[in-house]
Design a protein around this motif. Structure first.
Motif, short mmCIF file in Angstrom:
data_model
loop_
_atom_site.label_atom_id
_atom_site.label_comp_id
_atom_site.label_asym_id
_atom_site.label_seq_id
_atom_site.Cartn_x
_atom_site.Cartn_y
_atom_site.Cartn_z
N ALA A 196 -13.07 -14.89 26.43
CA ALA A 196 -13.81 -13.84 25.61
C ALA A 196 -15.39 -13.34 26.47
CB ALA A 196 -14.69 -14.17 24.56
N ARG A 197 -15.82 -11.91 26.57
CA ARG A 197 -16.30 -10.86 27.70
C ARG A 197 -17.31 -10.97 26.67
NH1 ARG A 197 -12.85 -7.89 31.68
NH2 ARG A 197 -11.54 -9.36 32.45
N GLU A 198 -17.37 -10.49 24.98
CA GLU A 198 -18.53 -10.42 24.54
C GLU A 198 -18.31 -10.96 23.14
OE1 GLU A 198 -19.98 -7.30 24.53
OE2 GLU A 198 -18.71 -6.54 26.41
N ARG A 199 -19.80 -11.20 22.72
CA ARG A 199 -20.03 -12.06 22.10
C ARG A 199 -19.30 -11.99 20.66
NH1 ARG A 199 -24.12 -15.91 22.07
NH2 ARG A 199 -24.12 -15.79 23.86
N ALA A 200 -19.25 -10.75 20.59
CA ALA A 200 -18.86 -10.55 19.31
C ALA A 200 -16.43 -11.06 19.55
CB ALA A 200 -17.93 -9.21 19.45
N HIS A 202 -16.34 -14.24 20.44
CA HIS A 202 -17.07 -15.76 19.50
C HIS A 202 -17.32 -15.37 18.21
CE1 HIS A 202 -18.19 -16.59 23.78
NE2 HIS A 202 -16.73 -16.63 24.16
N SER A 235 -16.94 -7.99 13.05
CA SER A 235 -17.27 -8.85 14.10
C SER A 235 -17.18 -7.37 15.20
CB SER A 235 -16.24 -9.80 15.14
OG SER A 235 -15.40 -9.37 15.45
N TYR A 236 -16.31 -6.95 15.14
CA TYR A 236 -16.41 -4.50 15.22
C TYR A 236 -17.86 -4.65 14.70
CZ TYR A 236 -15.39 -0.49 16.15
OH TYR A 236 -15.57 0.57 16.97
N HIS A 239 -20.75 -5.97 16.30
CA HIS A 239 -21.01 -5.27 17.91
C HIS A 239 -21.71 -4.47 18.00
CE1 HIS A 239 -20.49 -4.98 21.93
NE2 HIS A 239 -20.07 -4.33 21.78
N ARG A 240 -21.17 -3.64 16.96
CA ARG A 240 -21.38 -2.00 17.14
C ARG A 240 -23.09 -1.98 16.45
NH1 ARG A 240 -18.63 2.43 17.43
NH2 ARG A 240 -20.66 4.26 17.70
N ARG A 242 -25.28 -4.33 16.99
CA ARG A 242 -26.40 -5.74 17.89
C ARG A 242 -26.66 -3.90 19.00
NH1 ARG A 242 -24.17 -8.61 21.80
NH2 ARG A 242 -26.22 -9.73 23.11
N VAL A 243 -25.55 -3.31 19.62
CA VAL A 243 -25.59 -2.15 20.76
C VAL A 243 -27.01 -1.29 19.84
CG1 VAL A 243 -24.43 -0.83 21.73
CG2 VAL A 243 -23.50 -2.96 21.76
#
Length: 249
Positions: A196-200, A202, A235-236, A239-240, A242-243
């Motif tokens: 996994a490249r993004e914490r999302a 996980h 999770s999406y 992630h949004r 968080r960004v």
């Protein structure tokens, strides 16, 4: 000679050279785990009443192990051909994001579309993880040859494994066959976590594991789909958010 110089020199290597490097890449822990899982699958296929030729054909044509298990289960349940095909197709939809992520890594301006379509057949978790971990060291022009080596080796070797184990599966204890087959979900989980490249990614996995049993109780038959949609969507959104928070901050 430093690493960058070696990679630049390798870019001049032949297609056969990079194909063989893809073949050698399969000699790894993930490759051995996949073989052990197919040992378990071969025992399952034999117990389900499939013939040797049917089990080997399934391995080469369907390829993705979970889809093969779905196919056997649907056949044993007495479902129609259309229902069986739909169940296998629905099971394989989960690989679409992997194809979407892998294709840009393989494509060059000169790559023909039929090559990408053909290579997409080999996309499964093991081949995807092996390729994505290695591509940064492979010249882009040689990545199709490299991935062809990975894909064809995994398929052909496991077709041979299924054939050999099918003939001796009756001599293996049931507990051993079940334990080998159970290695597959364990390996899938650990491989996806590590790649996994993004914490999302996980977050999605943790949510999926947590809510999966609940959906199994309240939505039997649709539990995997519901858990995937809920965990992936949550999770999406996380992630949004968080960004956005990091951008504002």
């Amino acid at each position: 000679m430093n690493e960058n110089a070696e990679i630049e020199s390798d870019a001049q290597g032949s297609v056969a050279t990079w194909y063989l490097r893809g073949v050698r890449r399969c000699v790894s822990i993930p490759g051995l785990v996949l073989i052990s899982a197919f040992i378990g699958f071969s025992g399952l296929a034999r117990e389900a009443g499939l013939t040797l030729s049917q089990a080997v054909f399934m391995t080469g044509v369907v390829w993705a192990l979970p889809a093969q298990v779905v196919l056997i289960g649907a056949v044993l349940a007495g479902n129609s051909l259309i229902a069986v095909a739909f169940a296998v197709a629905l099971s394989s939809v989960r690989l679409a994001p992997m194809v979407v992520a892998l294709t840009p890594e393989l494509r060059t301006p000169k790559t023909r579309k039929w090559v990408l379509y053909a290579l997409s057949h080999f996309v499964a978790i093991t081949s995807w993880v092996l390729a994505m971990e290695s591509f940064r060291k492979v010249p882009r022009a040689m990545r199709t040859a490299y991935y062809t080596g990975i894909g064809t080796t995994l398929v052909l070797v496991n077709m041979g494994v299924v054939a050999m184990v099918f003939l001796v599966a009756g001599k293996l204890p049931v507990q051993v066959t079940a334990a080998l087959f159970f290695l597959t979900p364990i390996y899938f989980l650990t491989s996806l976590w590590g790649s996994a490249r993004e914490r999302a990614g996980h977050v999605a996995m943790v949510l999926g594991l947590a809510c999966g049993p609940l959906f199994h109780i309240f939505l039997p038959g649709f539990d995997l789909l519901a858990a995937g949609l809920f965990a992936g969507g949550a999770s999406y959104l996380w992630h949004r958010a968080r960004v956005k928070r990091e951008t504002v901050g």
